[in-house]
Design a protein around this motif. Sequence first.
Motif, PDB file in Angstrom:
ATOM      1  N   MET A   1       0.838  -1.199   0.000  1.00 22.34           N
ATOM      2  CA  MET A   1       0.000   0.000   0.000  1.00 22.34           C
ATOM      3  C   MET A   1       0.869   1.243   0.000  1.00 22.34           C
ATOM      4  N   GLU A   2       0.529   2.191  -0.867  1.00 23.22           N
ATOM      5  CA  GLU A   2       1.227   3.464  -0.850  1.00 23.22           C
ATOM      6  C   GLU A   2       0.645   4.302   0.275  1.00 23.22           C
ATOM      7  N   THR A   3       1.333   4.330   1.384  1.00 23.18           N
ATOM      8  CA  THR A   3       0.789   5.032   2.544  1.00 23.18           C
ATOM      9  C   THR A   3       1.904   5.443   3.486  1.00 23.18           C
ATOM     10  N   THR A   4       1.606   6.434   4.307  1.00 22.64           N
ATOM     11  CA  THR A   4       2.553   6.865   5.326  1.00 22.64           C
ATOM     12  C   THR A   4       2.847   5.691   6.251  1.00 22.64           C
ATOM     13  N   SER A   5       4.082   5.527   6.639  1.00 23.44           N
ATOM     14  CA  SER A   5       4.466   4.370   7.439  1.00 23.44           C
ATOM     15  C   SER A   5       3.795   4.384   8.792  1.00 23.44           C
ATOM     16  N   ARG A   6       3.609   3.190   9.350  1.00 23.14           N
ATOM     17  CA  ARG A   6       2.974   3.080  10.661  1.00 23.14           C
ATOM     18  C   ARG A   6       3.845   3.710  11.745  1.00 23.14           C
ATOM     19  N   VAL A   7       5.139   3.657  11.570  1.00 26.03           N
ATOM     20  CA  VAL A   7       6.024   4.286  12.563  1.00 26.03           C
ATOM     21  C   VAL A   7       5.797   5.784  12.591  1.00 26.03           C
ATOM     22  N   ALA A   8       5.715   6.394  11.406  1.00 29.10           N
ATOM     23  CA  ALA A   8       5.491   7.839  11.343  1.00 29.10           C
ATOM     24  C   ALA A   8       4.139   8.202  11.919  1.00 29.10           C
ATOM     25  N   SER A  97      -5.134  15.864   7.633  1.00 27.71           N
ATOM     26  CA  SER A  97      -4.684  16.384   6.334  1.00 27.71           C
ATOM     27  C   SER A  97      -3.357  15.740   5.961  1.00 27.71           C
ATOM     28  N   VAL A  98      -3.316  15.157   4.759  1.00 24.60           N
ATOM     29  CA  VAL A  98      -2.113  14.475   4.274  1.00 24.60           C
ATOM     30  C   VAL A  98      -1.814  14.970   2.862  1.00 24.60           C
ATOM     31  N   PRO A  99      -0.667  15.599   2.619  1.00 27.99           N
ATOM     32  CA  PRO A  99      -0.369  16.063   1.260  1.00 27.99           C
ATOM     33  C   PRO A  99      -0.235  14.889   0.299  1.00 27.99           C
ATOM     34  N   ALA A 100      -0.797  15.035  -0.876  1.00 31.70           N
ATOM     35  CA  ALA A 100      -0.699  13.991  -1.905  1.00 31.70           C
ATOM     36  C   ALA A 100       0.683  14.055  -2.534  1.00 31.70           C
ATOM     37  N   ASN A 101       1.461  12.989  -2.357  1.00 31.40           N
ATOM     38  CA  ASN A 101       2.826  12.946  -2.881  1.00 31.40           C
ATOM     39  C   ASN A 101       3.082  11.632  -3.590  1.00 31.40           C
ATOM     40  N   PRO A 102       3.660  11.680  -4.788  1.00 36.82           N
ATOM     41  CA  PRO A 102       4.116  10.450  -5.421  1.00 36.82           C
ATOM     42  C   PRO A 102       5.408   9.989  -4.758  1.00 36.82           C
ATOM     43  N   VAL A 112      14.429   7.262  -0.812  1.00 38.71           N
ATOM     44  CA  VAL A 112      13.140   7.483  -1.453  1.00 38.71           C
ATOM     45  C   VAL A 112      12.075   7.603  -0.380  1.00 38.71           C
ATOM     46  N   LEU A 113      11.242   8.633  -0.474  1.00 43.29           N
ATOM     47  CA  LEU A 113      10.152   8.827   0.466  1.00 43.29           C
ATOM     48  C   LEU A 113       8.918   8.096  -0.026  1.00 43.29           C
ATOM     49  N   GLU A 114       8.149   7.551   0.910  1.00 42.12           N
ATOM     50  CA  GLU A 114       6.950   6.814   0.547  1.00 42.12           C
ATOM     51  C   GLU A 114       5.910   7.729  -0.084  1.00 42.12           C
ATOM     52  N   ALA A 115       5.178   7.184  -1.041  1.00 43.36           N
ATOM     53  CA  ALA A 115       4.051   7.906  -1.613  1.00 43.36           C
ATOM     54  C   ALA A 115       2.916   7.979  -0.597  1.00 43.36           C
ATOM     55  N   THR A 116       2.033   8.939  -0.788  1.00 42.61           N
ATOM     56  CA  THR A 116       0.825   9.009   0.020  1.00 42.61           C
ATOM     57  C   THR A 116      -0.383   8.890  -0.896  1.00 42.61           C
ATOM     58  N   TRP A 189     -16.584   6.150  13.762  1.00 44.55           N
ATOM     59  CA  TRP A 189     -16.574   6.081  12.306  1.00 44.55           C
ATOM     60  C   TRP A 189     -15.270   6.637  11.742  1.00 44.55           C
ATOM     61  N   VAL A 190     -14.966   6.221  10.522  1.00 42.94           N
ATOM     62  CA  VAL A 190     -13.752   6.644   9.816  1.00 42.94           C
ATOM     63  C   VAL A 190     -14.135   6.935   8.375  1.00 42.94           C
ATOM     64  N   LEU A 191     -13.568   7.972   7.792  1.00 46.11           N
ATOM     65  CA  LEU A 191     -13.762   8.219   6.364  1.00 46.11           C
ATOM     66  C   LEU A 191     -12.479   8.774   5.761  1.00 46.11           C
ATOM     67  N   ALA A 192     -12.378   8.680   4.435  1.00 47.39           N
ATOM     68  CA  ALA A 192     -11.178   9.149   3.738  1.00 47.39           C
ATOM     69  C   ALA A 192     -11.529   9.496   2.301  1.00 47.39           C
ATOM     70  N   GLY A 193     -10.911  10.562   1.801  1.00 52.82           N
ATOM     71  CA  GLY A 193     -11.120  10.999   0.428  1.00 52.82           C
ATOM     72  C   GLY A 193     -10.036  11.983   0.033  1.00 52.82           C
ATOM     73  N   THR A 194     -10.247  12.663  -1.076  1.00 50.04           N
ATOM     74  CA  THR A 194      -9.257  13.613  -1.583  1.00 50.04           C
ATOM     75  C   THR A 194      -9.906  14.973  -1.779  1.00 50.04           C
ATOM     76  N   ALA A 195      -9.277  15.998  -1.224  1.00 51.37           N
ATOM     77  CA  ALA A 195      -9.754  17.370  -1.395  1.00 51.37           C
ATOM     78  C   ALA A 195      -9.039  18.006  -2.576  1.00 51.37           C
ATOM     79  N   GLY A 196      -9.470  19.178  -2.958  1.00 50.87           N
ATOM     80  CA  GLY A 196      -8.743  19.917  -3.973  1.00 50.87           C
ATOM     81  C   GLY A 196      -7.426  20.421  -3.421  1.00 50.87           C
ATOM     82  N   GLY A 197      -6.537  20.819  -4.295  1.00 54.00           N
ATOM     83  CA  GLY A 197      -5.268  21.363  -3.843  1.00 54.00           C
ATOM     84  C   GLY A 197      -4.253  20.327  -3.441  1.00 54.00           C
ATOM     85  N   GLY A 198      -4.476  19.062  -3.826  1.00 47.55           N
ATOM     86  CA  GLY A 198      -3.471  18.048  -3.578  1.00 47.55           C
ATOM     87  C   GLY A 198      -3.347  17.605  -2.143  1.00 47.55           C
ATOM     88  N   VAL A 199      -4.458  17.506  -1.441  1.00 53.47           N
ATOM     89  CA  VAL A 199      -4.452  17.043  -0.055  1.00 53.47           C
ATOM     90  C   VAL A 199      -5.458  15.905   0.096  1.00 53.47           C
TER      91      VAL A 199
END
Length: 225
Positions: A1-8, A97-102, A112-116, A189-199
């Motif tokens: 999964m392209e995601t922020t590491s669990r340690v972080a 808030s998580v910046p969208a990064n390849p 190399v930094l992990e993608a988000t 509850w939990v939800l997740a999506g993408t906002a404008g502006g790359g976040v």
Amino acid sequence: METTSRVAAQGSTEDTPSTPEGVPAARRAVDGYLRAPFAWYGLDEAFSGPRWLMQVATAADGTVQHGSTGHGDEPSIRPDAADRSAADRERFAVVVSVPANPTRRSGDGTGVLEATSVSSAAWLAGSGLLSFTWPAQMDHVLRGEWLDQQTEAAWELADDLAGPDWTTLSLPVDGVATPFHYRESEFGWVLAGTAGGGVHLGAYGRGLSAYGLGFAVVRDITSYA
């Protein structure tokens, strides 16, 4: 999964209760948010309750990777049986808030930094909800095992947003209807999506219905301090 590491997600936080002498805690907290190169999101102006800062997570070079803003009652941390009834009455929502990064090179060029992705936001929201949850009557010996198991489950769920555990929910982001992945559990509850502006946005809560929420860019993060 392209995601922020669990340690972080669990341990690399900028803000702690202790501060250098002469630096107010609120000021130190907001400074972490002000260093972020991306926009912060929170609940929109329809929410009239309290707003408060939580934490930001940083990389080794000090770059802000993600963070959260709180709304409503500040939740009890890991409630025990004695105060469980009070925790069940809490009404709060947290926006991540998580910046969208390849996938990209680190600033010093040595790694190399992990993608988000949206899964990153889902994982951070799921693990965030767990941090404010303990089953009643569970002793201290079992708590670590329970948290490890539930954290792994949250990780797997975040990696399968198209799976049967998630539904689709449309909520406004800066006034624009936006699709979110949504799930409920006995803890909230939990939800997740993408906002404008790359976040990418994650959110979690308890006591407040996710169906009535809207999100917006935080114009002045100091208003949360």
